[in-house]
Design a protein around this motif. Sequence first.
Motif, mmCIF file in Angstrom:
data_model
loop_
_atom_site.group_PDB
_atom_site.id
_atom_site.type_symbol
_atom_site.label_atom_id
_atom_site.label_comp_id
_atom_site.label_asym_id
_atom_site.label_seq_id
_atom_site.Cartn_x
_atom_site.Cartn_y
_atom_site.Cartn_z
ATOM 1 N N MET A 216 26.054 38.902 41.082
ATOM 2 C CA MET A 216 25.953 40.294 40.638
ATOM 3 C C MET A 216 27.177 41.097 41.068
ATOM 4 O O MET A 216 27.690 41.932 40.312
ATOM 5 N N VAL A 217 27.663 40.850 42.281
ATOM 6 C CA VAL A 217 28.861 41.533 42.766
ATOM 7 C C VAL A 217 30.066 41.168 41.908
ATOM 8 O O VAL A 217 30.859 42.039 41.517
ATOM 9 N N VAL A 218 30.207 39.881 41.584
ATOM 10 C CA VAL A 218 31.311 39.435 40.725
ATOM 11 C C VAL A 218 31.220 40.101 39.359
ATOM 12 O O VAL A 218 32.223 40.595 38.810
ATOM 13 N N GLU A 219 30.029 40.133 38.797
ATOM 14 C CA GLU A 219 29.842 40.757 37.483
ATOM 15 C C GLU A 219 30.193 42.242 37.516
ATOM 16 O O GLU A 219 30.834 42.766 36.588
ATOM 17 N N TYR A 220 29.805 42.920 38.603
ATOM 18 C CA TYR A 220 30.100 44.351 38.692
ATOM 19 C C TYR A 220 31.594 44.592 38.880
ATOM 20 O O TYR A 220 32.154 45.546 38.324
ATOM 21 N N LYS A 221 32.247 43.729 39.650
ATOM 22 C CA LYS A 221 33.694 43.850 39.811
ATOM 23 C C LYS A 221 34.387 43.864 38.457
ATOM 24 O O LYS A 221 35.242 44.714 38.177
ATOM 25 N N HIS A 222 34.021 42.927 37.602
ATOM 26 C CA HIS A 222 34.655 42.846 36.288
ATOM 27 C C HIS A 222 34.236 44.019 35.404
ATOM 28 O O HIS A 222 35.040 44.515 34.590
ATOM 29 N N ILE A 224 33.657 47.125 36.252
ATOM 30 C CA ILE A 224 34.357 48.378 36.578
ATOM 31 C C ILE A 224 35.872 48.214 36.559
ATOM 32 O O ILE A 224 36.607 49.190 36.773
ATOM 33 N N GLY A 225 36.354 47.002 36.326
ATOM 34 C CA GLY A 225 37.796 46.779 36.276
ATOM 35 C C GLY A 225 38.469 46.780 37.631
ATOM 36 O O GLY A 225 39.670 47.087 37.731
ATOM 37 N N PHE A 226 37.725 46.410 38.679
ATOM 38 C CA PHE A 226 38.321 46.321 40.005
ATOM 39 C C PHE A 226 39.235 45.109 40.059
ATOM 40 O O PHE A 226 38.800 43.985 39.799
ATOM 41 N N GLU A 227 40.507 45.309 40.370
ATOM 42 C CA GLU A 227 41.483 44.229 40.320
ATOM 43 C C GLU A 227 41.718 43.571 41.681
ATOM 44 O O GLU A 227 42.481 42.600 41.778
ATOM 45 N N GLY A 228 41.091 44.067 42.727
ATOM 46 C CA GLY A 228 41.247 43.459 44.040
ATOM 47 C C GLY A 228 40.448 42.174 44.155
ATOM 48 O O GLY A 228 39.729 41.758 43.243
ATOM 49 N N ALA A 229 40.594 41.522 45.300
ATOM 50 C CA ALA A 229 39.878 40.276 45.556
ATOM 51 C C ALA A 229 38.537 40.567 46.226
ATOM 52 O O ALA A 229 38.395 41.539 46.971
ATOM 53 N N LEU A 230 37.559 39.717 45.959
ATOM 54 C CA LEU A 230 36.287 39.737 46.669
ATOM 55 C C LEU A 230 36.357 38.698 47.785
ATOM 56 O O LEU A 230 36.710 37.540 47.544
ATOM 57 N N LEU A 231 36.015 39.115 49.002
ATOM 58 C CA LEU A 231 36.180 38.261 50.170
ATOM 59 C C LEU A 231 34.851 38.089 50.901
ATOM 60 O O LEU A 231 34.111 39.054 51.100
ATOM 61 N N ILE A 232 34.563 36.857 51.323
ATOM 62 C CA ILE A 232 33.429 36.558 52.196
ATOM 63 C C ILE A 232 33.978 36.298 53.590
ATOM 64 O O ILE A 232 34.961 35.581 53.754
#
Length: 452
Positions: A216-222, A224-232
């Motif tokens: 869901m987080v990955v889907e929301y990133k795309h 809203i057009g967030f271009e940064g990286a998602l990090l765990i």
Amino acid sequence: MAEFFTDVAPIRFEGPDTDTDLAFRVYDPDRVVLGQRMADHLRMAVCYWHSFHWPGSDVFGGGTFDRPWLEAGRDPMDAARMKMDAAFEFFTKLGVTFFCFHDADLAPTGDTFAESKRNLEELVDLAGQHMERTGVQLLWGTSNAFSHPRFAAGASTNPDPEVFAYAAAQVKNAMDATHRLGGANYVLWGGREGYETLLNTRMRQEADQLARFLTMVVEYKHAIGFEGALLIEPKPQEPTKHQYDYDCATVHGFLERYDLVGELLVNIEVNHATLAGHSFHHEVAYAVDHGIFGSIDANRGDPQNGWDTDQFPNSVEEMSLALYEILRGGGFTTGGFNFDTKLRRQSLDRADLFHGHVGAMDTLAQSLLVAASLLEDAELEAARDARYAGWGEGLGAQILDGKHSLADLEEQVASGGLDPQPVSGGQERLENLVNRTLWRAVSAPPDPPPAA
């Protein structure tokens, strides 16, 4: 805007022979190393939580720090504005490029979710004004989905789907805040995503929930057009007995299992690596070699304590070896070195916060010079290449290409065609090489500036 750190002037580079207490001896932001400014290699950040939101308390005692915005009775929003003023004064006097925050550090929690959201939006607006005024940028944002009692059994891994939903809403707002402030990354720290006892836990169920949450987080990133990286951010235990993101290899396996490779990277903390029984060097090398490297939380633990002490990094050897792997892999892209660090509770002076960060920044700068020297000398890589040379041709290449079976290899060995003998790994020689580089790297003349 009242000045908080009244006894501290902006920190400058003065070189190794300076007598100035608060000055950089190694960190020169404009010094060129391997064709790039030192500041751009290191991308150093100050964390908002330990530096400004923590009162200096521990499980045995209350706060010891002089942080007037944390005093009881203050209007929460007024206190948050005062805290932000002090934070950006600190960032600019220290001379860092970036900062990091949790939503709960930036803005006070309201009586309702809607009030908390309004508070965050107002403080994000104010942070944006400070960032425009100072030029300080956001390395990453995150959400505190672990402190409130509702998260005692986890956030996305909670047995209660309503807690999952609440955490999702909170993360959505924190992602929005990070996006609005131009953050280079968004971090997912599963503070309580684990278990305390298997007697009441379904591990597969909780893993599926965590995977759904991350999807869901990955889907929301795309969306809203967030271009940064998602990090765990991996961590083995504390506060839970076992965390599902135990170390880099565990996270990597999880991403592979749930088809999330390429969508999430790792934010590696030094103290978490050692709590997992690994060296920091190991965790960085694993992440770089497997394509999941993102960013670093730079700190250290105390070898006599089995928990997360979050002290300022001071080992050039430890950080040099990690930086060597980072440089070998091409350096940071969106990530950087965030000082996820705490003062000791007896460090009571306001200036102590500068002393901790200045020493840590010099440590990283010196480590960068060592790592760059190791990379330029190329002796470590040459030794590695020589050790594995047999896999690039002949029998080794044929094995990797699938041209031999177990029976084929047995036949070759049984026929007397193969009689391998042990070869030295030369560990001591390589350790001496690293130590010699530690001695000489800082005294080497700086690289010439790049051509115009």
